[in-house]
Design a protein around this motif. Structure first.
Motif, PDB file in Angstrom:
ATOM      1  N   VAL A  58       0.837  -1.206   0.000  1.00 13.70           N
ATOM      2  CA  VAL A  58       0.000   0.000   0.000  1.00 13.70           C
ATOM      3  C   VAL A  58       0.872   1.256   0.000  1.00 13.70           C
ATOM      4  N   SER A  59       1.982   1.218   0.696  1.00 14.35           N
ATOM      5  CA  SER A  59       2.887   2.357   0.723  1.00 14.35           C
ATOM      6  C   SER A  59       3.468   2.625  -0.668  1.00 14.35           C
ATOM      7  N   LEU A  60       3.842   1.573  -1.384  1.00 16.42           N
ATOM      8  CA  LEU A  60       4.371   1.744  -2.736  1.00 16.42           C
ATOM      9  C   LEU A  60       3.300   2.269  -3.683  1.00 16.42           C
ATOM     10  N   VAL A  61       2.081   1.731  -3.576  1.00 21.33           N
ATOM     11  CA  VAL A  61       0.984   2.208  -4.422  1.00 21.33           C
ATOM     12  C   VAL A  61       0.686   3.678  -4.126  1.00 21.33           C
ATOM     13  N   ASN A  62       0.678   4.050  -2.866  1.00 22.21           N
ATOM     14  CA  ASN A  62       0.457   5.453  -2.501  1.00 22.21           C
ATOM     15  C   ASN A  62       1.549   6.362  -3.062  1.00 22.21           C
ATOM     16  N   SER A  63       2.783   5.899  -3.065  1.00 15.62           N
ATOM     17  CA  SER A  63       3.876   6.697  -3.616  1.00 15.62           C
ATOM     18  C   SER A  63       3.707   6.903  -5.114  1.00 15.62           C
ATOM     19  N   TYR A  64       3.327   5.857  -5.820  1.00 17.21           N
ATOM     20  CA  TYR A  64       3.104   5.991  -7.261  1.00 17.21           C
ATOM     21  C   TYR A  64       1.904   6.896  -7.546  1.00 17.21           C
ATOM     22  N   PHE A  65       0.862   6.795  -6.739  1.00 11.97           N
ATOM     23  CA  PHE A  65      -0.297   7.659  -6.934  1.00 11.97           C
ATOM     24  C   PHE A  65       0.066   9.119  -6.684  1.00 11.97           C
ATOM     25  N   LEU A  66       0.852   9.376  -5.644  1.00  9.79           N
ATOM     26  CA  LEU A  66       1.280  10.744  -5.360  1.00  9.79           C
ATOM     27  C   LEU A  66       2.148  11.289  -6.496  1.00  9.79           C
ATOM     28  N   ALA A  67       3.034  10.464  -7.038  1.00 11.83           N
ATOM     29  CA  ALA A  67       3.867  10.911  -8.158  1.00 11.83           C
ATOM     30  C   ALA A  67       3.008  11.235  -9.375  1.00 11.83           C
ATOM     31  N   TYR A  68       1.987  10.415  -9.624  1.00 13.83           N
ATOM     32  CA  TYR A  68       1.072  10.682 -10.731  1.00 13.83           C
ATOM     33  C   TYR A  68       0.346  12.016 -10.527  1.00 13.83           C
ATOM     34  N   LYS A  69      -0.135  12.240  -9.302  1.00 15.83           N
ATOM     35  CA  LYS A  69      -0.852  13.483  -9.020  1.00 15.83           C
ATOM     36  C   LYS A  69       0.084  14.694  -9.123  1.00 15.83           C
ATOM     37  N   ILE A  70       1.312  14.562  -8.680  1.00 12.10           N
ATOM     38  CA  ILE A  70       2.263  15.669  -8.779  1.00 12.10           C
ATOM     39  C   ILE A  70       2.516  16.013 -10.241  1.00 12.10           C
ATOM     40  N   ARG A  71       2.702  14.995 -11.064  1.00  7.41           N
ATOM     41  CA  ARG A  71       2.921  15.250 -12.495  1.00  7.41           C
ATOM     42  C   ARG A  71       1.703  15.899 -13.148  1.00  7.41           C
ATOM     43  N   SER A  72       0.511  15.414 -12.805  1.00 12.75           N
ATOM     44  CA  SER A  72      -0.688  15.977 -13.431  1.00 12.75           C
ATOM     45  C   SER A  72      -0.956  17.405 -12.953  1.00 12.75           C
ATOM     46  N   VAL A  73      -0.730  17.684 -11.685  1.00 16.55           N
ATOM     47  CA  VAL A  73      -0.922  19.034 -11.165  1.00 16.55           C
ATOM     48  C   VAL A  73       0.097  19.984 -11.786  1.00 16.55           C
ATOM     49  N   THR A  74       1.336  19.537 -11.913  1.00 15.34           N
ATOM     50  CA  THR A  74       2.365  20.368 -12.534  1.00 15.34           C
ATOM     51  C   THR A  74       2.010  20.681 -13.977  1.00 15.34           C
ATOM     52  N   LYS A  75       1.535  19.674 -14.680  1.00 10.50           N
ATOM     53  CA  LYS A  75       1.140  19.877 -16.075  1.00 10.50           C
ATOM     54  C   LYS A  75      -0.018  20.865 -16.183  1.00 10.50           C
ATOM     55  N   LYS A  76      -1.013  20.732 -15.306  1.00  9.40           N
ATOM     56  CA  LYS A  76      -2.157  21.656 -15.332  1.00  9.40           C
ATOM     57  C   LYS A  76      -1.737  23.083 -15.021  1.00  9.40           C
ATOM     58  N   VAL A  77      -0.885  23.245 -14.038  1.00  7.25           N
ATOM     59  CA  VAL A  77      -0.457  24.588 -13.646  1.00  7.25           C
ATOM     60  C   VAL A  77       0.370  25.232 -14.754  1.00  7.25           C
ATOM     61  N   LEU A  78       1.233  24.476 -15.392  1.00  9.61           N
ATOM     62  CA  LEU A  78       2.069  25.042 -16.447  1.00  9.61           C
ATOM     63  C   LEU A  78       1.274  25.359 -17.708  1.00  9.61           C
ATOM     64  N   GLU A  79       0.302  24.514 -18.032  1.00  5.04           N
ATOM     65  CA  GLU A  79      -0.460  24.723 -19.260  1.00  5.04           C
ATOM     66  C   GLU A  79      -1.587  25.739 -19.092  1.00  5.04           C
ATOM     67  N   GLU A  80      -2.362  25.577 -18.051  1.00  9.10           N
ATOM     68  CA  GLU A  80      -3.569  26.376 -17.906  1.00  9.10           C
ATOM     69  C   GLU A  80      -3.438  27.493 -16.879  1.00  9.10           C
ATOM     70  N   GLY A  81      -2.424  27.462 -16.062  1.00 11.64           N
ATOM     71  CA  GLY A  81      -2.291  28.462 -15.020  1.00 11.64           C
ATOM     72  C   GLY A  81      -3.338  28.315 -13.929  1.00 11.64           C
ATOM     73  N   GLN A  82      -3.821  27.106 -13.738  1.00  6.68           N
ATOM     74  CA  GLN A  82      -4.883  26.853 -12.769  1.00  6.68           C
ATOM     75  C   GLN A  82      -4.334  26.997 -11.345  1.00  6.68           C
ATOM     76  N   LYS A  83      -5.078  27.656 -10.486  1.00  9.13           N
ATOM     77  CA  LYS A  83      -4.629  27.908  -9.116  1.00  9.13           C
ATOM     78  C   LYS A  83      -5.000  26.774  -8.159  1.00  9.13           C
ATOM     79  N   ARG A  84      -6.138  26.147  -8.359  1.00  7.82           N
ATOM     80  CA  ARG A  84      -6.603  25.116  -7.438  1.00  7.82           C
ATOM     81  C   ARG A  84      -5.976  23.773  -7.792  1.00  7.82           C
TER      82      ARG A  84
END
Length: 124
Positions: free
Chosen positions: A45-71
Motif C-alpha cells: 500500500v505504501s508503494l501504491v500510494n507513492s506511485y499515486f502521489l507521483a502521478y498526481k504531482i505530475r498531473s498538477v504540474t502539467k495543469k499549472v504550467l499549461e492552464e495556469g490553474q490555481k486550485r
C-alpha cells in the motif's frame, strides 16, 4: 529522466527487495508470519500510494504550467483511504499484525527520504 522517476525506480527496487525478504520470513519462520504479512500489506500500500502521489504531482504540474490553474488536488483523501483500508484488513484478519501493517505503511516515506539524502550527497 527527471528526479522523480529516478527516485521512484530506486524506491521500487528497495521495496521489492523488502517484500521478498518479508515473504521469505513468512514462508520460513512460522512464528513471525503475522508480522511479515502485515509488513507486506503495508509495504504494498505504501508503494501504491507513492506511485499515486507521483502521478498526481505530475498531473498538477502539467495543469499549472499549461492552464495556469490555481486550485490543485494531490489526492490526500484517496491515499488516506487506501491506508485505512489496509489497516481495516489487518484488524479483521487474525493472520495479519496491525502494528506491522502501520509500520509497513511508513516504509516508502523513509526510503524516499534516505534516497533523497543519498542522491543529494552524491551530487555534491
Amino acid at each position: 529522466m527527471d528526479d522523480l522517476s529516478i527516485h521512484l525506480k530506486a524506491l521500487q527496487r528497495v521495496t521489492f527487495i523488502f517484500l521478498a525478504i518479508c515473504l521469505m520470513g513468512w514462508a520460513l519462520i512460522p512464528s513471525v508470519r503475522s508480522i511479515a504479512a502485515g509488513l507486506v500489506l503495508g509495504g504494498i500500500v505504501s508503494l501504491v500510494n507513492s506511485y499515486f502521489l507521483a502521478y498526481k504531482i505530475r498531473s498538477v504540474t502539467k495543469k499549472v504550467l499549461e492552464e495556469g490553474q490555481k486550485r490543485v488536488n494531490l489526492g490526500l483523501l484517496t491515499r488516506v483511504a487506501m491506508a485505512v483500508l489496509a489497516v481495516m484488513v489487518a484488524v479483521k484478519s487474525d493472520s495479519v499484525n496491525v502494528y506491522a501493517t502501520v509500520a509497513g505503511l511508513l516504509f516508502a516515506q523513509f526510503i524516499i527520504l534516505f534516497i533523497g539524502f543519498t542522491q543529494t550527497r552524491k551530487n555534491k
